[in-house]
Design a protein around this motif. Structure first.
Motif, PDB file in Angstrom:
ATOM      1  N   CYS A  83       6.015  12.566 -17.222  1.00 17.33           N
ATOM      2  CA  CYS A  83       5.749  11.105 -16.611  1.00 17.33           C
ATOM      3  C   CYS A  83       6.776  11.157 -16.882  1.00 17.33           C
ATOM      4  N   THR A 131       5.114  10.948  -2.600  1.00 19.49           N
ATOM      5  CA  THR A 131       4.747   9.814  -3.063  1.00 19.49           C
ATOM      6  C   THR A 131       4.165  11.209  -4.929  1.00 19.49           C
ATOM      7  N   LYS A 132       4.352  12.152  -4.815  1.00 23.92           N
ATOM      8  CA  LYS A 132       3.752  13.214  -6.419  1.00 23.92           C
ATOM      9  C   LYS A 132       4.761  12.210  -7.466  1.00 23.92           C
ATOM     10  N   ASN A 133       6.332  12.097  -7.543  1.00 24.23           N
ATOM     11  CA  ASN A 133       6.901  12.182  -8.331  1.00 24.23           C
ATOM     12  C   ASN A 133       6.736  10.192  -8.995  1.00 24.23           C
ATOM     13  N   ARG A 134       6.901   9.426  -7.614  1.00 23.49           N
ATOM     14  CA  ARG A 134       5.749   7.466  -7.776  1.00 23.49           C
ATOM     15  C   ARG A 134       4.873   8.029  -8.719  1.00 23.49           C
ATOM     16  N   ALA A 135       4.730   8.340  -8.313  1.00 20.44           N
ATOM     17  CA  ALA A 135       2.802   8.684  -9.226  1.00 20.44           C
ATOM     18  C   ALA A 135       3.053   9.054 -10.645  1.00 20.44           C
ATOM     19  N   HIS A 138       4.007   6.043 -11.835  1.00 16.75           N
ATOM     20  CA  HIS A 138       3.472   5.064 -12.147  1.00 16.75           C
ATOM     21  C   HIS A 138       2.307   5.464 -13.366  1.00 16.75           C
ATOM     22  N   ILE A 139       2.131   6.449 -13.774  1.00 16.21           N
ATOM     23  CA  ILE A 139       0.994   7.371 -14.443  1.00 16.21           C
ATOM     24  C   ILE A 139       2.193   6.645 -15.976  1.00 16.21           C
ATOM     25  N   ILE A 202       5.789   0.837  -6.628  1.00 13.39           N
ATOM     26  CA  ILE A 202       5.444   1.737  -7.545  1.00 13.39           C
ATOM     27  C   ILE A 202       4.463   0.826  -8.468  1.00 13.39           C
ATOM     28  N   MET A 205       0.596   1.060  -6.509  1.00 17.52           N
ATOM     29  CA  MET A 205       0.407   2.194  -5.795  1.00 17.52           C
ATOM     30  C   MET A 205      -1.929   2.140  -5.692  1.00 17.52           C
ATOM     31  N   LEU A 206      -1.903   1.662  -6.985  1.00 20.06           N
ATOM     32  CA  LEU A 206      -3.167   1.808  -6.902  1.00 20.06           C
ATOM     33  C   LEU A 206      -4.306   0.524  -6.346  1.00 20.06           C
ATOM     34  N   GLU A 211      -8.450   4.800   1.021  1.00 19.91           N
ATOM     35  CA  GLU A 211      -7.914   6.671   1.415  1.00 19.91           C
ATOM     36  C   GLU A 211      -8.438   6.260   3.410  1.00 19.91           C
TER      37      GLU A 211
END
Length: 985
Positions: A83, A131-135, A138-139, A202, A205-206, A211
């Protein structure tokens, strides 16, 4: 020396990922005018062999240019390192982009700077599009915030920036934004703006909505509609409505998105349907049947909002799917949306204002849609318009057929002649099937076929020709209906003894169908020998078939035995090939139905012959399938030949494949057999099943082609094989989103035969998983939770449709499993321990209690349950024994994943119960599963299990305190057990 090295390695311990190795390799690769591919291949190998990690490589790449001292943030876990490395890479690319936007201002270096800037932006876009990379970035941001707070910097102090901090990213972003204002290249500027907006999204995102609100695709609804349109057009609308409402409740789908998914499935089915009959079926399903389904859905409670508003909202969403609508318009050569809106307006599903508004929007959109060339347009008649016009025509034909045939047979023949022209017959049949009138349609033609048995005294040649044509056309139409829509459309509900119509008798005993093997020596193929002899003489000696006083139904029943005699004579050289040609010309020259009956027997005969014995039989089929072109044929011959060729092609398909023979049927103008011979050759069916399910899971939805493959595999492998292997595939999934999608798709696939697959899942597969401790690990979350959800959905759907007697004709005609299998698994006799209890006792500590002959299903149920529920019904028995097994697991001394599975199962049961499902499967719970405390607090549970509501307070030390119970707590089901029961859990 070797031993010393080994001891040194042992002292050092196992090698781990080295950040210095990644940096050293990267530095060496960059020496020279261009990167060294050999050194880069070493780096790739180091990543593959886990000598270096992805995060260390990313860190080395991003900071080798800007940071003089590449640093490592301690010994954090590899996922957090990744990350951080991604955030570093993002910052590095942003600084590169800002640097080159500055360089662009310089005239001398503008071209080179623009090229470098383009490369930076492309890599930024590639990174941020995931989206996974942005997540992950974000982590890294959240972890940085947490670290600042942990060291006490959160109390009014600023966290110092580091090379991989979010604050440095924001600074680089600000600098890039300032430089973008002076960028004149508009493509580069829009690309940079897109990257900037993605980076700014980013931190939020949360905070995005739940969903469910973002989810706009519901594969279960999509697949259920596709399945119905592809395989069950003739089915009643009510079971489909019930099934769709069940899915809507179980998956908590908002009404507008629910209706939208139905329309999406219809358009997808329409676009991908094979040309010909299948396309007409889908058109009728979309424009005639689905509006009727929505009319019935309108009657269900939809909450405070009016259903017409939901339909309007769904159409508004559908208008945004412009490519889908354009593709459908191209396929049908018309404005599909406008026709659909008109039909919904007629049914009261849309107000006049909304309908006009939606039509205007679509008309405006179509101005920019791709169009077919005018020459192509002229040759394509819009099927939706034809189908909508065919629907009232069906009603008029039914009225015409009700008239007395004897009064005006010539007029009736004219009506039938018009029906045979072009694709009129298939249009009318599709419209009749979609509106539930096909069975009435078929009964009228059976009545007409029976009418031709009556021969008037002194019959004229013209009257004989008309009678022969009425017999032939009605026979061919009925064959076509049986092959296209299923033989159940022909069979009458009940006939008086001894009065079974000729066509029903012939179809049941002589007509080849999928999955039906005929015996060519059956008595049905051996009628009165005198009639056979006279028919053989007539065919062999006459120049053409006589019509006057001819009993066509007797000729059709005798032709099989006559063909056997002729075939034997040919094989023994009594007849020449020229004689055979003359005989076959006589058979097919006047009425095509005799040729159909002859080929039906030949197909059954060829199946029984050896490879070297089939030549003459196949040659005779080829002769009968070739039309006779001459002037001495009866009226509408060409039209009748088209239908005959289609019928013969369907009849011969299997046997021609088995014998590797090719017979060129004349060009019929109809479609070739759709969805036939789908399975790849020389590939095990288990591989086909797993690969097809993997493809479906990757796509996220089931198409018509895959539905037919799954149906073929279900027929070939059987219910247990099919269900067991698909459940194994589900239990392999380890990601939550994949398991949820798999459940939605599996439920839809199980709709191929929901009753039998549910019996197998609940009666065989679940008990084996729950009682075998070596398989308990497969029931862990998420696959175990997904299986619990699937089991409840299947149980509720099967129980609901079973109680209403709503098994579709498609499921009814499938081979039924013997009820004795379920009686032996779950015996009625209280003194006989069932197989299930023996399974239980093999894995439980207290085997004597569980395997006790006195502990049977009936002893665990309430008296009211045993009197109101028939335990001779397989589904009821399976459900009762499953809950008995669940009760035993809850009362056991040990716990594990199987106990957690039981909790998920019960949670899903209660959740679906709250959504309004009636006649819930919870009524099969034994007394032991609902404690007096739970029954007092939640009488609906007591009512489900048949347990009486107690009037005393529950005491912790009482015997009932040691029994598990169900209570609602914070939106989930909690099992209340005695103290220490699951202390180890």
């Amino acid at each position: 020396m070797r031993e010393e090295r080994a001891s040194v390695r042992a002292d050092l311990g196992p090698p781990g990922p080295s950040p210095l190795l990644a940096e050293a390799l990267l530095e060496q690769a960059m020496i020279g005018p261009s990167p060294n591919p050999l050194i880069l291949s070493y780096l790739k190998y180091a990543i593959s062999s886990q000598m270096v990690s992805y995060s260390t490589v990313l860190t080395a790449i991003t900071w080798s240019r800007f940071s003089p001292h590449p640093s490592c943030h301690g010994k954090a876990e590899e996922c957090i390192s990744l990350c951080r490395a991604l955030m570093s890479a993002l910052n590095w690319l942003l600084r590169c982009a800002a640097f080159y936007t500055e360089k662009v201002k310089e005239t001398l270096e503008q071209a080179a700077a623009e090229s470098q800037l383009k490369m930076c932006l492309e890599r930024l876009e590639k990174m941020l599009s995931s989206t996974k990379n942005r997540a992950l970035i974000h982590i890294a941001k959240l972890e940085e915030t947490w670290l600042c707070a942990a060291v006490g910097l959160g109390a009014g102090l600023a966290c110092p920036p580091s090379p991989a901090s979010w604050s440095t990213v924001e600074q680089s972003l600000l600098k890039l934004g300032e430089n973008l204002n002076s960028l004149s290249n508009s493509p580069l500027r829009s690309q940079a703006d897109s990257c900037v907006s993605l980076i700014k999204s980013i931190p939020t995102m949360l905070s995005v909505h739940s969903e469910q609100l973002n989810k706009t695709g519901f594969p279960t609804v999509h697949a259920v509609v596709l399945l119905e349109g592809t395989m069950n057009l003739t089915g009643d609308t009510q079971p489909l409505v019930e099934q769709l409402m069940m899915v809507k409740r179980m998956q908590h789908i908002p009404s507008p998105l629910f209706v939208l998914e139905i329309w999406k499935a219809c358009f997808v089915g329409l676009i991908e349907s094979p040309e010909g009959t299948e396309e007409l079926k889908w058109t009728a399903f979309t424009f005639l049947k689905i509006p009727q389904v929505l009319v019935k859905l309108k009657k269900y409670p939809q909450g405070e909002k009016d259903f017409t508003e939901d339909v309007n909202c769904a159409f508004e969403f559908l208008l945004k799917l412009t490519p889908l609508l354009d593709k459908a318009d191209q396929r049908c050569n018309c404005d599909c949306m406008s026709l659909l809106l008109q039909e919904c307006g007629k049914q009261g599903l849309l107000s006049e204002t909304n309908m006009t508004n939606l039509t205007d929007k679509r008309t405006e959109d179509r101005k920019h849609a791709p169009r077919l060339k005018s020459a192509e347009n002229a040759n394509i008649q819009p099927n939706p318009g034809l189908i909508l016009r065919a629907e009232p025509t069906v009603t008029n034909i039914l009225k015409t057929m009700d008239a007395d045939h004897s009064k005006s047979p010539e007029g009736l023949l004219g009506v039938l002649g018009h029906m045979l022209s072009g694709k009129s017959l298939d249009l009318l049949l599709a419209a009749a099937a979609a509106t539930g009138k096909l069975k009435s349609f078929a009964r009228k033609f059976i009545k007409l076929n029976e009418f031709t048995k009556h021969i008037a005294n002194g019959e004229s040649s013209k009257g004989a020709s008309v009678r022969a044509l009425l017999f032939d056309i009605s026979f061919l139409m009925l064959c076509h209906v049986a092959q296209t829509y299923g033989s159940e459309m022909i069979l009458s509900e009940s006939s008086p003894a001894g009065e079974v119509p000729f066509f029903e008798t012939w179809m049941l005993t002589c007509m080849p169908e999928e999955g039906k093997i005929l015996n060519p020596d059956h008595p049905c193929f051996r009628p009165d020998s005198t009639k056979v002899e006279s028919l053989v003489a007539l065919l062999n000696n006459s120049s053409e078939m006589k019509l006057v006083q001819m009993k066509w139904h007797e000729a059709c029943l005798s032709i099989s035995a006559a063909i056997l005699e002729i075939l034997n004579a040919w094989e023994n050289s009594v007849l020449t090939f020229e004689s055979i040609q003359k005989i076959t010309d006589n058979i097919k020259g006047k009425v095509c139905s005799m040729a159909v009956c002859a080929v039906a027997w030949l197909v059954a005969h060829v199946r029984m012959l050896g490879l070297d014995e089939r030549e003459k039989s196949l040659q005779m089929i080829r002769q009968l399938a070739t039309p006779l072109y001459g002037e001495n044929t009866l009226q509408f011959y060409n039209e009748r030949v088209v239908i005959m060729s289609s019928i013969l092609e369907h009849m011969c398909a299997d046997v021609l494949q088995q014998t590797a023979t090719q017979i060129k049927f004349p060009s019929t103008g109809m479609d070739t057999i759709p969805y036939w011979n789908l399975l790849p050759p020389k590939k095990p069916i288990k591989e086909v099943l797993t690969s097809m399910f993997t493809k479906v899971l990757e796509k996220g939805w089931v198409d018509s082609h895959s539905i037919h493959i799954f149906d073929t595999l279900l027929h070939m492998g059987g219910v247990y094989w099919f269900c067991n292997n698909l459940v194994k595939e589900l239990l392999k999934e380890t990601r939550k989103e994949h398991t949820l999608r798999a459940v939605e798709l599996l439920y839809a696939i199980f709709c191929l035969d929901m009753q039998q697959l549910t019996l197998t899942l609940l009666g065989h597969i679940l008990p084996n998983l729950l009682t075998d401790s070596s398989k308990w690990h497969t029931l862990m979350d998420p696959p175990g939770k997904a299986l619990a959800k699937l089991s409840v959905w299947c149980a509720l759907s099967s129980y609901s449709s079973h109680n209403k007697g709503q098994a579709s004709a498609r499921q009814k005609k499938r081979h039924r499993e013997d009820i004795e299998d379920y009686i032996s698994l779950f015996p009625l006799d209280d003194t006989q321990p069932s197989k299930l209890m023996r399974l239980l006792s093999s894995n439980e500590e207290d085997a004597n209690v569980l395997s006790s002959p006195n502990r049977s299903m009936s002893s665990s149920l309430s008296a009211s349950q045993l009197h109101t529920v028939s335990m001779r019904d397989p589904l009821n028995r399976v459900l009762a024994n499953l809950f008995l097994l669940i009760s035993s697991i809850l009362g056991a001394k040990t716990a594990g994943p199987h106990t957690q599975f039981v909790q998920w199962f019960m949670e899903e049961c209660v959740d679906c119960l709250e959504q309004g499902s009636r006649g819930s499967i919870l009524q099969f719970m034994p007394f032991t599963m609902v404690s007096p405390a739970a029954a007092t607090s939640f009488p609906q549970l007591a009512g489900c299990s048949g347990a009486p509501v107690p009037r005393h307070r529950h005491v912790q030390g009482s015997p009932t305190a040691r029994l598990p119970s169900l209570q609602r707590h914070s939106g989930s089901v909690v099992f209340l057990l005695s103290p220490g029961r699951f202390r180890s859990w």
